[in-house]
Design a protein around this motif. Structure first.
Motif, PDB file in Angstrom:
ATOM      1  N   TRP A 109      -1.111  15.202 146.618  1.00 27.22           N
ATOM      2  CA  TRP A 109      -1.414  16.164 147.682  1.00 27.22           C
ATOM      3  C   TRP A 109      -1.714  15.463 149.002  1.00 27.22           C
ATOM      4  CZ3 TRP A 109      -5.991  16.315 150.281  1.00 27.22           C
ATOM      5  CH2 TRP A 109      -7.204  16.123 149.621  1.00 27.22           C
ATOM      6  N   ALA A 110      -2.277  14.273 148.958  1.00 25.30           N
ATOM      7  CA  ALA A 110      -2.518  13.536 150.202  1.00 25.30           C
ATOM      8  C   ALA A 110      -1.192  13.161 150.864  1.00 25.30           C
ATOM      9  CB  ALA A 110      -3.352  12.290 149.927  1.00 25.30           C
ATOM     10  N   TYR A 111      -0.232  12.774 150.048  1.00 26.30           N
ATOM     11  CA  TYR A 111       1.099  12.454 150.583  1.00 26.30           C
ATOM     12  C   TYR A 111       1.711  13.673 151.274  1.00 26.30           C
ATOM     13  CZ  TYR A 111       6.064  11.653 150.827  1.00 26.30           C
ATOM     14  OH  TYR A 111       7.362  11.555 151.282  1.00 26.30           O
ATOM     15  N   TYR A 112       1.692  14.807 150.577  1.00 28.74           N
ATOM     16  CA  TYR A 112       2.276  16.014 151.152  1.00 28.74           C
ATOM     17  C   TYR A 112       1.474  16.528 152.350  1.00 28.74           C
ATOM     18  CZ  TYR A 112       5.877  16.469 147.619  1.00 28.74           C
ATOM     19  OH  TYR A 112       6.979  16.267 146.843  1.00 28.74           O
ATOM     20  N   LEU A 113       0.174  16.332 152.327  1.00 36.05           N
ATOM     21  CA  LEU A 113      -0.636  16.726 153.472  1.00 36.05           C
ATOM     22  C   LEU A 113      -0.213  15.940 154.713  1.00 36.05           C
ATOM     23  CD1 LEU A 113      -3.009  18.589 154.229  1.00 36.05           C
ATOM     24  CD2 LEU A 113      -4.524  16.676 153.765  1.00 36.05           C
ATOM     25  N   ASP A 114       0.014  14.649 154.534  1.00 38.70           N
ATOM     26  CA  ASP A 114       0.491  13.814 155.634  1.00 38.70           C
ATOM     27  C   ASP A 114       1.879  14.273 156.083  1.00 38.70           C
ATOM     28  OD1 ASP A 114       0.379  11.405 157.378  1.00 38.70           O
ATOM     29  OD2 ASP A 114       2.012  10.721 156.081  1.00 38.70           O
ATOM     30  N   ALA A 115       2.744  14.578 155.122  1.00 41.22           N
ATOM     31  CA  ALA A 115       4.114  14.993 155.432  1.00 41.22           C
ATOM     32  C   ALA A 115       4.186  16.386 156.056  1.00 41.22           C
ATOM     33  CB  ALA A 115       4.968  14.948 154.163  1.00 41.22           C
ATOM     34  N   SER A 116       3.124  17.159 155.940  1.00 45.60           N
ATOM     35  CA  SER A 116       3.140  18.524 156.475  1.00 45.60           C
ATOM     36  C   SER A 116       2.946  18.560 157.993  1.00 45.60           C
ATOM     37  CB  SER A 116       2.055  19.373 155.804  1.00 45.60           C
ATOM     38  OG  SER A 116       0.769  19.060 156.322  1.00 45.60           O
TER      39      SER A 116
ATOM     40  N   MET B  52       3.498  22.314 149.001  1.00 46.28           N
ATOM     41  CA  MET B  52       3.295  21.313 147.949  1.00 46.28           C
ATOM     42  C   MET B  52       1.867  20.757 147.999  1.00 46.28           C
ATOM     43  SD  MET B  52       5.998  21.332 146.183  1.00 46.28           S
ATOM     44  CE  MET B  52       5.830  19.881 145.167  1.00 46.28           C
ATOM     45  N   ALA B  53       1.352  20.511 149.198  1.00 46.85           N
ATOM     46  CA  ALA B  53      -0.020  20.013 149.330  1.00 46.85           C
ATOM     47  C   ALA B  53      -0.999  21.013 148.746  1.00 46.85           C
ATOM     48  CB  ALA B  53      -0.353  19.738 150.798  1.00 46.85           C
ATOM     49  N   ILE B  54      -0.843  22.276 149.079  1.00 47.08           N
ATOM     50  CA  ILE B  54      -1.752  23.314 148.577  1.00 47.08           C
ATOM     51  C   ILE B  54      -1.653  23.437 147.061  1.00 47.08           C
ATOM     52  CG2 ILE B  54      -2.194  25.804 148.596  1.00 47.08           C
ATOM     53  CD1 ILE B  54      -1.370  25.667 151.636  1.00 47.08           C
ATOM     54  N   ILE B  55      -0.445  23.392 146.525  1.00 48.20           N
ATOM     55  CA  ILE B  55      -0.259  23.475 145.064  1.00 48.20           C
ATOM     56  C   ILE B  55      -0.965  22.312 144.370  1.00 48.20           C
ATOM     57  CG2 ILE B  55       1.458  23.221 143.220  1.00 48.20           C
ATOM     58  CD1 ILE B  55       3.352  24.935 145.005  1.00 48.20           C
ATOM     59  N   PHE B  56      -0.748  21.084 144.872  1.00 45.95           N
ATOM     60  CA  PHE B  56      -1.355  19.925 144.210  1.00 45.95           C
ATOM     61  C   PHE B  56      -2.860  19.839 144.427  1.00 45.95           C
ATOM     62  CE2 PHE B  56       2.977  18.569 143.478  1.00 45.95           C
ATOM     63  CZ  PHE B  56       2.876  18.019 142.202  1.00 45.95           C
ATOM     64  N   ILE B  57      -3.359  20.390 145.530  1.00 38.17           N
ATOM     65  CA  ILE B  57      -4.811  20.485 145.699  1.00 38.17           C
ATOM     66  C   ILE B  57      -5.380  21.372 144.594  1.00 38.17           C
ATOM     67  CG2 ILE B  57      -6.640  21.499 147.138  1.00 38.17           C
ATOM     68  CD1 ILE B  57      -4.985  20.533 149.594  1.00 38.17           C
ATOM     69  N   GLY B  58      -4.755  22.508 144.377  1.00 40.75           N
ATOM     70  CA  GLY B  58      -5.204  23.421 143.326  1.00 40.75           C
ATOM     71  C   GLY B  58      -5.137  22.797 141.943  1.00 40.75           C
ATOM     72  N   ILE B  59      -4.028  22.133 141.652  1.00 39.17           N
ATOM     73  CA  ILE B  59      -3.870  21.488 140.343  1.00 39.17           C
ATOM     74  C   ILE B  59      -4.931  20.412 140.147  1.00 39.17           C
ATOM     75  CG2 ILE B  59      -2.359  19.993 138.963  1.00 39.17           C
ATOM     76  CD1 ILE B  59       0.029  21.528 140.233  1.00 39.17           C
ATOM     77  N   SER B  60      -5.148  19.584 141.163  1.00 40.83           N
ATOM     78  CA  SER B  60      -6.102  18.483 141.016  1.00 40.83           C
ATOM     79  C   SER B  60      -7.514  19.008 140.765  1.00 40.83           C
ATOM     80  CB  SER B  60      -6.069  17.540 142.217  1.00 40.83           C
ATOM     81  OG  SER B  60      -6.562  18.163 143.379  1.00 40.83           O
TER      82      SER B  60
END
Length: 109
Positions: A16-23, A34-42
């Motif tokens: 999620w950190a990667y996707y947050l940067d890419a957003s 993707m960042a929001i999804i992986f934040i939720g999963i984590s």
């Protein structure tokens, strides 16, 4: 099993950190989603680990693994600088997480 959950949650934190940067500040749709999804999963997986480990150990290990993983990802895949001091700091951080793992179960409360 709770430590497996923590490792998976930490890995999801790196993603999620990667996707947050890419957003780019949530201005790009797919990386933002993707960042929001992986934040939720984590956090969902972290909660499973907290049931047995407790909030102190679980959250410390989660953030430490995420921090170390994100720093390593940045250095390897995103061209961020690598220095001796960064490597030493990561080793100290991971040693602390290992210490938390080794101390788990030794408390008699």
């Amino acid at each position: 099993m709770e430590w497996v959950y923590l490792i998976i949650a930490g890995f999801c934190e790196v993603i999620w950190a990667y996707y947050l940067d890419a957003s780019y500040g949530f201005s790009k749709l797919v990386p933002s989603i993707m960042a929001i999804i992986f934040i939720g999963i984590s956090f969902f997986i972290l909660e499973k680990a907290m049931k047995k480990l407790g909030v102190g150990v679980a959250y410390a290990a989660f953030t430490g693994l995420g921090t170390a993983g994100t720093a390593i990802m940045g250095m390897i895949f995103l061209g961020e600088s690598v220095s001796f001091l960064k490597i030493v700091a990561l080793i100290i951080l991971l040693t602390g997480i290992l210490g938390l793992k080794l101390s788990e179960g030794t408390d008699k409360t």
